[in-house]
Design an enzyme around this catalytic site. Sequence first.
Site, PDB file in Angstrom:
ATOM      1  N   GLY A  94     -11.208   3.816   1.154  1.00 53.30           N
ATOM      2  CA  GLY A  94     -12.160   4.571   1.975  1.00 53.30           C
ATOM      3  C   GLY A  94     -13.432   3.828   2.306  1.00 53.30           C
TER       4      GLY A  94
ATOM      5  N   ASP B 226      -2.825   8.361  -1.433  1.00 55.37           N
ATOM      6  CA  ASP B 226      -4.169   8.949  -1.412  1.00 55.37           C
ATOM      7  C   ASP B 226      -4.454   9.567  -0.051  1.00 55.37           C
ATOM      8  OD1 ASP B 226      -4.210   6.493  -0.071  1.00 55.37           O
ATOM      9  OD2 ASP B 226      -6.312   6.120  -0.537  1.00 55.37           O
TER      10      ASP B 226
ATOM     11  N   CYS C 170      -5.743 -28.007   6.312  1.00 57.81           N
ATOM     12  CA  CYS C 170      -4.592 -27.290   6.872  1.00 57.81           C
ATOM     13  C   CYS C 170      -3.896 -28.127   7.945  1.00 57.81           C
ATOM     14  CB  CYS C 170      -5.011 -25.933   7.431  1.00 57.81           C
ATOM     15  SG  CYS C 170      -5.719 -26.004   9.090  1.00 57.81           S
TER      16      CYS C 170
ATOM     17  N   CYS D 245     -11.350 -29.158   6.079  1.00 57.65           N
ATOM     18  CA  CYS D 245     -10.141 -28.359   5.846  1.00 57.65           C
ATOM     19  C   CYS D 245      -8.893 -29.233   5.874  1.00 57.65           C
ATOM     20  CB  CYS D 245     -10.055 -27.261   6.906  1.00 57.65           C
ATOM     21  SG  CYS D 245      -8.560 -26.263   6.782  1.00 57.65           S
TER      22      CYS D 245
ATOM     23  N   GLN E   3     -11.599   7.374  -4.395  1.00 56.11           N
ATOM     24  CA  GLN E   3     -12.109   7.809  -3.093  1.00 56.11           C
ATOM     25  C   GLN E   3     -13.485   8.448  -3.290  1.00 56.11           C
ATOM     26  OE1 GLN E   3     -11.165   7.191  -0.106  1.00 56.11           O
ATOM     27  NE2 GLN E   3      -8.996   6.580  -0.204  1.00 56.11           N
TER      28      GLN E   3
ATOM     29  N   ASP F 106      -7.677  -7.434   0.509  1.00 55.16           N
ATOM     30  CA  ASP F 106      -6.719  -7.684   1.586  1.00 55.16           C
ATOM     31  C   ASP F 106      -7.459  -7.454   2.883  1.00 55.16           C
ATOM     32  OD1 ASP F 106      -5.570  -5.132   3.302  1.00 55.16           O
ATOM     33  OD2 ASP F 106      -6.460  -4.528   1.394  1.00 55.16           O
TER      34      ASP F 106
ATOM     35  N   HIS G 156      -5.031 -22.073  10.128  1.00 51.75           N
ATOM     36  CA  HIS G 156      -6.367 -22.513   9.703  1.00 51.75           C
ATOM     37  C   HIS G 156      -7.135 -21.402   9.004  1.00 51.75           C
ATOM     38  CE1 HIS G 156     -10.268 -24.244   9.359  1.00 51.75           C
ATOM     39  NE2 HIS G 156     -10.744 -23.131   9.878  1.00 51.75           N
TER      40      HIS G 156
ATOM     41  N   ASP H  11       0.865  -1.184   0.000  1.00 47.59           N
ATOM     42  CA  ASP H  11       0.000   0.000   0.000  1.00 47.59           C
ATOM     43  C   ASP H  11       0.901   1.233   0.000  1.00 47.59           C
ATOM     44  OD1 ASP H  11       0.965   0.164   2.543  1.00 47.59           O
ATOM     45  OD2 ASP H  11      -0.949  -0.142   3.541  1.00 47.59           O
ATOM     46  N   SER H  12       0.315   2.403  -0.048  1.00 46.78           N
ATOM     47  CA  SER H  12       1.112   3.624  -0.221  1.00 46.78           C
ATOM     48  C   SER H  12       1.455   4.285   1.105  1.00 46.78           C
ATOM     49  CB  SER H  12       0.325   4.621  -1.057  1.00 46.78           C
ATOM     50  OG  SER H  12      -0.819   5.057  -0.322  1.00 46.78           O
ATOM     51  N   GLY H  13       0.872   3.791   2.184  1.00 51.80           N
ATOM     52  CA  GLY H  13       1.070   4.440   3.474  1.00 51.80           C
ATOM     53  C   GLY H  13      -0.021   5.437   3.808  1.00 51.80           C
ATOM     54  N   GLY H  14      -0.813   5.808   2.806  1.00 54.95           N
ATOM     55  CA  GLY H  14      -1.851   6.817   3.030  1.00 54.95           C
ATOM     56  C   GLY H  14      -2.810   6.423   4.144  1.00 54.95           C
ATOM     57  N   PHE H  15      -3.344   5.235   4.064  1.00 58.56           N
ATOM     58  CA  PHE H  15      -4.329   4.800   5.048  1.00 58.56           C
ATOM     59  C   PHE H  15      -3.780   4.914   6.471  1.00 58.56           C
ATOM     60  CE2 PHE H  15      -6.499   1.705   7.712  1.00 58.56           C
ATOM     61  CZ  PHE H  15      -7.828   1.976   7.441  1.00 58.56           C
TER      62      PHE H  15
ATOM     63  N   CYS I 296      -5.937 -28.643  11.148  1.00 61.17           N
ATOM     64  CA  CYS I 296      -7.054 -29.591  11.024  1.00 61.17           C
ATOM     65  C   CYS I 296      -6.570 -31.016  10.765  1.00 61.17           C
ATOM     66  CB  CYS I 296      -8.014 -29.135   9.925  1.00 61.17           C
ATOM     67  SG  CYS I 296      -8.928 -27.630  10.399  1.00 61.17           S
TER      68      CYS I 296
END
Lengths: 335, 335
Positions: B181, B114, B272, B270, B154, B232, B301, B60-64, B275
């Site tokens: 956003g 952003d 994994c 599952c 946005q 994500d 899991h 990500d850009s760091g904005g958030f 499990c």
Amino acid sequence: MPVGTQATVKALTPGDLRSAGAQVILANTYHLNLRPTAERIARLGGVHRFMGWDGPILTDSGGFQVFSLAHLRRVDDDGATFTSHLDGSRHRLTPERAMEIQALLGSDVAMAFDQLVDPRAPDVRDAMERTHRWAERSLRARGRPDQAVFGIVQGGVDPELRRESAAAISGLEFEGIAVGGLSVGESKAEMAATLDVVAETLGDDPRPRYLMGVGSPADIFTAVERGIDLFDCVLPTRVARTGQVWTDAGRLNLRNSALQDDPGPIDPACACEACRNHSRAYLAHLFRAGEMLAPRLASVHNVTWMLELMRRLRSSLNDGTFVELRDRVGATFAR
Amino acid sequence: MPVGTQATVKALTPGDLRSAGAQVILANTYHLNLRPTAERIARLGGVHRFMGWDGPILTDSGGFQVFSLAHLRRVDDDGATFTSHLDGSRHRLTPERAMEIQALLGSDVAMAFDQLVDPRAPDVRDAMERTHRWAERSLRARGRPDQAVFGIVQGGVDPELRRESAAAISGLEFEGIAVGGLSVGESKAEMAATLDVVAETLGDDPRPRYLMGVGSPADIFTAVERGIDLFDCVLPTRVARTGQVWTDAGRLNLRNSALQDDPGPIDPACACEACRNHSRAYLAHLFRAGEMLAPRLASVHNVTWMLELMRRLRSSLNDGTFVELRDRVGATFAR
């Protein structure tokens, strides 16, 4: 034996332990009986199935923890009453109950119930004699034919008591003989002298010999030289969680600032997951960032490195290079 | 995308992620630039080599984080100045610096810088327009030919602003289009309506569409239905660390007393490591005992289960069973 106190070698899966080359692990009777309880583990199919480890498991008897961890302890000839370090509940362990718990857990090797005292306390002889009586009761109470039982030699750091105890315990029909009450604050010289006396008393007794709660790389060589075959110790995982890793070049602290730019692995000679895939710089970052992957990878490394050292130690006994390896490890870890 | 904020998906190794079927993961520019710094990661060969993950990585850009995590934030048209949540040190991010950091990290996909504001704040339009100017500057500042750059739509929950933003961002030469956003406190209906407007505006634009910070199993279906391809979310690993696991039958809390005697796996369907090898009873014990293996296995899991759900979702789009799967998951996780 890597130590799985609460039915888990901290941070590691059974798969990690297999990859590290573990042949046998230890689980703690005292802890597992308090939580989740031996009866619950038995209902769930025993400690192997419970923790998902199909290799051998040795359980201690709970004696050490009753005398080192529990509160408000009262000992009598029949056993020990104590309050749980978790919730203050009252519990009682006797040789018979310790064997019953270990039968419920279904470990491959059970330990006789013993009394631990400070090696300099005035009641070392009393505790030793009680340990011998409890050893006989433990044997009589053995719960299952598929479980070996080891007796425990006590006697503090008094050569005469250790001689007497080794003779008494080896005179009983145990499948193995353990040395307890060491690595509790005595000097290195006292530990070595005590192991000498035990070795001399046991002579060519063919049963496996287990030094409980030891140890550091150097201590293990001291003990192997005196006939010890089997060890357990929390040190590799405990120090790993603080960022200390062991390598062929000695100890390394992953919190050390200088490692933040080091692109090399913890130990170039090691084949563990941490050394194969990650740099010292990445591990230094993980420790600084407080990430859970940090203690996990450091534990994977230390357990792998320790078990590889044990393989090299066994080879050195066969090819005549034991003294050379002992001196190299001793010098490396003395620094 | 499993989220590896500090260049580690919490508790998991790259091998665990591969076993779970991860195709791409996310790492956070804000966090990595503060510690260990982008320059250090570049010296160590980039973020792939740094964390030992050879699959695709999106940063990500760091904005958030500047607008949600940093302290004493001051925004101007050029960029944002803020103090680190770690040590109070002063930092500045601009579109150019955000792209430079991501070029140093060497991710496969970089995000434009952003400005995030509360969707009900009076300056949603200002922030959106600034985001568009920053989007152009981010594109001009793109640092390397082997790195895709995605722009971010946005506009809060205002349909007109979202339409305007989707048109502006899709008019630029980004390799992908993200929706930012959302999942910041708006209602489910507002999220769906916003995604509808974006989908309508983008029409048949063939570029991949990424909904940032989403989401829960049900939210993902809502978004896929509206054309989103990529997600994500920290939820699978975050809830796992508290003992909550996701299954085909819904949520399960591994701290629930009733599970202490349950010999079955978390989810029988599952595959994994948790499990395959361990019971709910064992996991319930590990959580109660405060053992590190507990969050590790629960994270393995949840990430595996989530990525398997994504595989099923993709299949359902091909074989016409999407609505059926959506409704089943929606009903299961509404409980």
